[in-house]
Scaffold this active site. Sequence first.
Site, mmCIF file in Angstrom:
data_model
loop_
_atom_site.group_PDB
_atom_site.id
_atom_site.type_symbol
_atom_site.label_atom_id
_atom_site.label_comp_id
_atom_site.label_asym_id
_atom_site.label_seq_id
_atom_site.Cartn_x
_atom_site.Cartn_y
_atom_site.Cartn_z
ATOM 1 N N THR A 1 0.786 -1.272 0.037
ATOM 2 C CA THR A 1 0.038 -0.147 0.007
ATOM 3 C C THR A 1 0.901 1.412 -0.078
ATOM 4 O O THR A 1 1.758 1.363 0.633
ATOM 5 C CB THR A 1 -0.876 0.179 1.236
ATOM 6 N N GLY B 1 -4.934 -4.985 6.803
ATOM 7 C CA GLY B 1 -5.811 -3.812 7.248
ATOM 8 C C GLY B 1 -6.709 -4.179 8.565
ATOM 9 O O GLY B 1 -7.161 -3.302 9.264
#
Length: 327
Positions: A185, A239
């Site tokens: 990310t 996440g």
Amino acid sequence: MTSRREFISGALAMGVTGIPESLGSTLNRNTRQAQVTPVVVSTWDHGLAANQAAWELLNQGGYSLDAVEAGVRVSEADPGVRTVGLGGYPDASGEVTLDACIMNEKMDCGSVAFLQEIKHPISVARAVMERTPHVMLVGQGAQDFALTQGFAKENLLTPQAYKDWQVWRAQGERPKDINIENHDTIGMLALDKDGRLSGACTTSGAAYKLHGRVGDSPIIGAGLYVDGAVGGAVATGMGELMMKTLGCFLVVELMRQGATPMQACKGAVLRIAEKLGDFAAFQVGFVALDCLGESASYCIQPGFSYARHDKQGAILTKSEALLGEAP
């Protein structure tokens, strides 16, 4: 031999983050804010190229919000960055679905989740922030909005990503590795010459996730948080761990209480380790930037790096890791 849990419990008990009780340090930062110079930081090795684009704007006196948008768009458009934008790993059904959010120093923010066929979700997130009364749009609604704003549909599933997905299915749908191979990310924070701090985060999420899964990257407070009077934080990795602990909000709140960026990132990782029993099976990395331009990172597993660009030039730093420090 000291067990991992004993090590973590001991670190928490001894106050390893060294956070003072008062807000005096934060107030002192505010009085010194005029001393700041532009800086941009971001996650992973590909942050170097993203930072270069952001720095070009910052170095010309540009707004930090413009800088972070321009910076992460570099990763979104690069098919070699495998979990961001074009070329990102698809989900379990073979679809590329994207998440992103953006936030400025005034706590204005915008977000999109489960967005398909739009290469630059970060720019759609900014449009949500600036052109709607909302913070988040998702799925078909996010795509419909993007099309009304002039964004164009395109196929984001590259031949290489499709081939990798086919191999994954043929091998019995095994999980991927926990570091950059699956969680690169791009999260970015920038401070401009006027002391304005902004952040952006964008991803295609965990490789081969369940169709419809949304991670921390578009969640304000989980994958990104900015307070212009204190600092900002971005996260990368699994996440779900950041969502359960609102990790980036926690990093900023620890800095508000007087912690340095390093102390704050370490404190957020320790919170995950204390509360979530399976944390050692995953990677989480935080990067923090305070309102004076000081930055740091900390992570669970060795292998995470973060990039910084300021007037001294560009540098890539290997992050300290919790499990790398255990006795």
